[in-house]
Design a protein around this motif. Structure first.
Motif, PDB file in Angstrom:
ATOM      1  N   VAL A 158      -1.910  -8.765  -3.453  1.00 23.16           N
ATOM      2  CA  VAL A 158      -1.420 -10.084  -3.863  1.00 23.16           C
ATOM      3  C   VAL A 158      -2.328 -10.653  -4.949  1.00 23.16           C
ATOM      4  O   VAL A 158      -3.563 -10.633  -4.824  1.00 23.16           O
ATOM      5  N   GLY A 159      -1.731 -11.178  -6.010  1.00 20.74           N
ATOM      6  CA  GLY A 159      -2.475 -11.948  -6.990  1.00 20.74           C
ATOM      7  C   GLY A 159      -2.492 -13.411  -6.594  1.00 20.74           C
ATOM      8  O   GLY A 159      -1.472 -13.959  -6.166  1.00 20.74           O
ATOM      9  N   HIS A 160      -3.665 -14.051  -6.717  1.00 21.20           N
ATOM     10  CA  HIS A 160      -3.785 -15.462  -6.345  1.00 21.20           C
ATOM     11  C   HIS A 160      -4.605 -16.213  -7.382  1.00 21.20           C
ATOM     12  O   HIS A 160      -5.235 -15.608  -8.258  1.00 21.20           O
ATOM     13  N   GLN A 161      -4.592 -17.563  -7.276  1.00 23.82           N
ATOM     14  CA  GLN A 161      -5.269 -18.427  -8.250  1.00 23.82           C
ATOM     15  C   GLN A 161      -6.291 -19.357  -7.573  1.00 23.82           C
ATOM     16  O   GLN A 161      -6.607 -20.414  -8.106  1.00 23.82           O
ATOM     17  N   ARG A 162      -6.804 -18.972  -6.445  1.00 20.14           N
ATOM     18  CA  ARG A 162      -7.627 -19.872  -5.643  1.00 20.14           C
ATOM     19  C   ARG A 162      -8.965 -20.206  -6.274  1.00 20.14           C
ATOM     20  O   ARG A 162      -9.591 -21.197  -5.897  1.00 20.14           O
ATOM     21  N   ARG A 163      -9.403 -19.384  -7.223  1.00 18.22           N
ATOM     22  CA  ARG A 163     -10.690 -19.650  -7.870  1.00 18.22           C
ATOM     23  C   ARG A 163     -10.524 -19.915  -9.362  1.00 18.22           C
ATOM     24  O   ARG A 163     -11.425 -19.648 -10.161  1.00 18.22           O
ATOM     25  N   THR A 189      -7.955 -10.247   2.897  1.00 22.07           N
ATOM     26  CA  THR A 189      -9.217  -9.628   2.513  1.00 22.07           C
ATOM     27  C   THR A 189      -9.505  -9.961   1.054  1.00 22.07           C
ATOM     28  O   THR A 189      -8.805  -9.489   0.141  1.00 22.07           O
ATOM     29  N   ALA A 190     -10.533 -10.778   0.835  1.00 23.10           N
ATOM     30  CA  ALA A 190     -10.924 -11.127  -0.529  1.00 23.10           C
ATOM     31  C   ALA A 190     -11.596  -9.928  -1.188  1.00 23.10           C
ATOM     32  O   ALA A 190     -12.239  -9.107  -0.525  1.00 23.10           O
ATOM     33  N   ALA A 223       0.841  -1.193   0.000  1.00 26.63           N
ATOM     34  CA  ALA A 223       0.000   0.000   0.000  1.00 26.63           C
ATOM     35  C   ALA A 223       0.883   1.252   0.000  1.00 26.63           C
ATOM     36  O   ALA A 223       1.883   1.315   0.712  1.00 26.63           O
ATOM     37  N   PRO A 224       0.523   2.262  -0.791  1.00 21.14           N
ATOM     38  CA  PRO A 224       1.361   3.457  -0.923  1.00 21.14           C
ATOM     39  C   PRO A 224       1.120   4.479   0.190  1.00 21.14           C
ATOM     40  O   PRO A 224       1.077   5.690  -0.058  1.00 21.14           O
ATOM     41  N   LEU A 278      -6.095  -8.570  -0.671  1.00 19.86           N
ATOM     42  CA  LEU A 278      -5.214  -7.827   0.222  1.00 19.86           C
ATOM     43  C   LEU A 278      -4.742  -8.744   1.343  1.00 19.86           C
ATOM     44  O   LEU A 278      -5.519  -9.528   1.894  1.00 19.86           O
ATOM     45  N   TRP A 279      -3.471  -8.651   1.649  1.00 19.75           N
ATOM     46  CA  TRP A 279      -2.877  -9.450   2.731  1.00 19.75           C
ATOM     47  C   TRP A 279      -2.081  -8.509   3.625  1.00 19.75           C
ATOM     48  O   TRP A 279      -1.154  -7.840   3.151  1.00 19.75           O
TER      49      TRP A 279
END
Length: 614
Positions: A230-235, A251-252, A220-221, A242-243
């Motif tokens: 964060v980019g994820h592949q869970r779906r 936070t999804a 975050a700036p 956000l982590w």
């Protein structure tokens, strides 16, 4: 009629296809975080891609780098006082970081004490601290903290690949993407302090039946904010969340769009700029974190090749389509930056033809391909222009190479085979163990459609590509010898075993992931996936171009393949040039394509070219 040898015609006219290469263009300007009037961009205005400094307050432009084989990837310090750029040798990607003052001055080593290496990410802090990722063939990956006036301090090392992926606003936290688990296609994220001690770990490769990847998109700036985008592949696709590295809170983000999503922070941290990529096209959206409101930004149909939000809330983005050349636009409705004047009088790139989408049923599901064709009725001589990566995809973007083939009377087909990005995680991850053979099954299915539909002349089918596309070209000529009339392979993998032993360490890790081990551990897989295995079955004439300093597809393994062609007396040509994995010199790029076109016309005959559009 367009001259295939690229020379000026008798009337002094330059062919459109050469104009598309020579036309001056600019990359997306990236500005200093705390001095947004100071920007850097790349341009080919001198005939070689170099880094330029742009002072928006005064309008002043200055060429910052000037090297025979070009330079890319300049980075500004947050205060905008210094330009960092990577100095390698003739494109070998092995070198050191240099720096120079924004308004000009001598270059100097940016991190004295660090030996040459392959770059592994860079993050620059507000107090002058630099976090430098690097790798070497013998020592693996490492991360170093460099403070002004002090010797570099190593805070991380591992034999597997790793990269610096971000530095928090206050300079206390570092994000490292790593593959310590051994799967180079699916990174985990570790956040550490500047002394190397671990704050938190996020790893989606653990505890499940499938390994999932993560990508750090930036802290975050805002001062004191420990959240990481964060980019994820869970779906089943790439999307952001956000982590908070300090608390572990995830936070999804509910973003209801069908394709892959990348994101970046707006400068005040209140919203995210979302790039949505779907079916070879992309668009921009604003996602407000307070209420989850999703607003589409005004972006034309085509491809966004990078975008950044400005402090005033507008967004600047680099856009093109297969028909229209690239331009840096603003959501405020204007062109952001006109290219510097070109060196040879070409002011703009002529338009090309739009792409058509086709979908073909394949052995692993529906395959998407993009088609461009010249005027007239088919069947046409057809170039299957295969993309590299392999984790990449062709899109509705302006590319001078395919446009040149269309100008010369060829149809062009680009296939987003299994292994390509942009079609969900399962499509990308299908590329394992039967490497090369899987992609060629999909290319073969599209080839059958192209012939059956009347688009392609079955006697004049060209398999072509660079890097991984060059590898698939050589492999396809050997495993599908009756399907192709000609092969054009640029910087290819030709002998997979030798390539593995000679290539840069990060690519060794990728090959171990793709094939399930080293050549000594799974020799049968390397043999089955190596073009050298099938070289004696090749029937079509072969053209190969290779960079003498290429660390990705090294020259020795290409020479092994060429030697086998020579022993057979098989028709082939080889062009070797003094650069790495491709060239940043415009005339060199034109020369290479001119040689390929001439080779094709000698062996296939010369089709009727389209009229110039300039």
């Amino acid at each position: 009629m367009t001259e295939s040898n690229g020379a000026l015609r008798g009337d002094g006219h330059m062919p459109d296809w050469e104009k598309r290469f020579r036309a001056p263009r600019v990359g997306l300007p990236r500005w200093a975080e705390d001095a947004p009037d100071r920007s850097l961009f790349t341009s080919n205005a001198t005939g070689t891609f170099e880094v330029y400094a742009w002072d928006r307050a005064t309008g002043g432009l200055r060429q910052a780098t000037d090297r025979p084989n070009g330079t890319t990837g300049g980075i500004l310090t947050p205060d905008g006082e210094w330009i960092w750029w990577f100095s390698d040798t003739d494109g070998d990607e092995f070198g050191v970081w240099m720096r120079q003052p924004f308004h000009g001055g001598p270059d100097e080593p940016a991190a004295p004490g660090l030996e040459p290496s392959y770059p592994g990410g860079l993050a620059l802090g507000r107090d002058g601290t630099a976090v430098i990722g690097r790798s070497t063939d013998k020592a693996g990956s490492s991360v170093h903290v460099v403070r002004p006036g002090a010797a570099p301090v190593e805070i991380y090392r591992h034999e597997q690949s790793a990269d610096v992926a971000g530095l928090s606003h206050d300079g206390t936290l570092i994000a490292i993407e790593h593959t310590e688990h051994g799967d180079a296609m699916h990174s985990a994220i570790r956040v550490v302090r500047t002394d190397g001690t671990t704050v938190a770990e996020l790893d989606d490769t653990r505890g499940g039946t499938e390994e999932l990847g993560l990508s750090a998109m930036g802290f975050a700036p805002v001062a004191g904010d420990t959240r990481l985008l964060v980019g994820h592949q869970r779906r089943g696709r790439w999307e952001p969340m956000l982590w908070d590295a300090a608390t572990g809170t995830e936070t999804a983000l509910d973003i209801d769009l069908p394709g892959d999503l990348e994101a970046d922070w707006y400068p005040d941290g209140s919203a995210l700029l979302v790039e949505h990529s779907h079916h070879a096209r992309s668009e921009l959206w604003r996602y407000d974190l307070a209420d989850g409101a999703l607003t589409r930004l005004d972006t034309p149909a085509g491809t966004v090749s990078g975008a950044l939000p400005r402090p005033d809330g507008t967004v600047e983005f680099l856009w093109s389509s297969a028909e229209k050349p690239p331009v840096v636009r603003s959501t405020a409705g204007h062109v952001v930056l006109e290219p510097p004047a070109g060196a040879d009088g070409v002011s703009h790139a002529p338009d090309s033809v739009p792409v058509e989408d086709i979908w073909v049923e394949g052995p692993g599901g529906r395959i998407h391909a993009l088609v461009q064709k010249p005027a007239g009725e088919g069947p046409f001589p057809t170039v299957f222009d295969i993309h590299g990566g392999p984790t990449w995809h062709d899109s509705d973007a302006f590319v001078a190479g395919p446009a040149a083939w269309v100008d010369h009377g060829f149809a062009v087909v680009r296939v987003n085979y299994r292994g390509s990005t942009g079609y969900g995680r399962a499509w990308t991850d299908a590329l394992k163990h039967r490497v090369g053979l899987i992609e060629l099954e999909d290319i073969g299915a599209v080839r059958e459609w192209a012939v059956a539909s009347g688009l392609a002349d079955p006697e004049r089918l060209v398999l072509a590509g660079g890097s991984w596309g060059g590898y698939l070209t050589l492999l396809g000529l050997g495993t599908q010898p009756d399907a192709w009339a000609l092969g054009l392979a640029a910087v290819p993998v030709a002998d997979y075993v030798t390539a593995y032993h000679d290539e840069m360490e990060a690519l060794k890790a990728l090959d171990r992931t793709l094939l399930g081990g080293t050549p000594e551990e799974v020799p049968e897989r390397f043999t089955a996936s190596s073009p050298l295995t099938y070289v004696d079955a090749v029937r079509a004439p072969v053209y190969i171009s290779a960079g003498m300093n290429d660390p990705r597809c090294p020259i020795r393994q290409i020479e092994n393949y060429v030697r086998r062609l020579e022993e057979r007396g098989h028709p082939h040509e080889v062009y070797r040039y003094d650069a790495g994995h491709g060239s940043l010199v415009v005339e060199e790029r034109i020369k290479q394509l001119r040689l390929e076109i001439a080779f094709a016309e000698r062996h296939l005959g010369r089709p009727s070219p389209a009229r110039d559009r300039g």
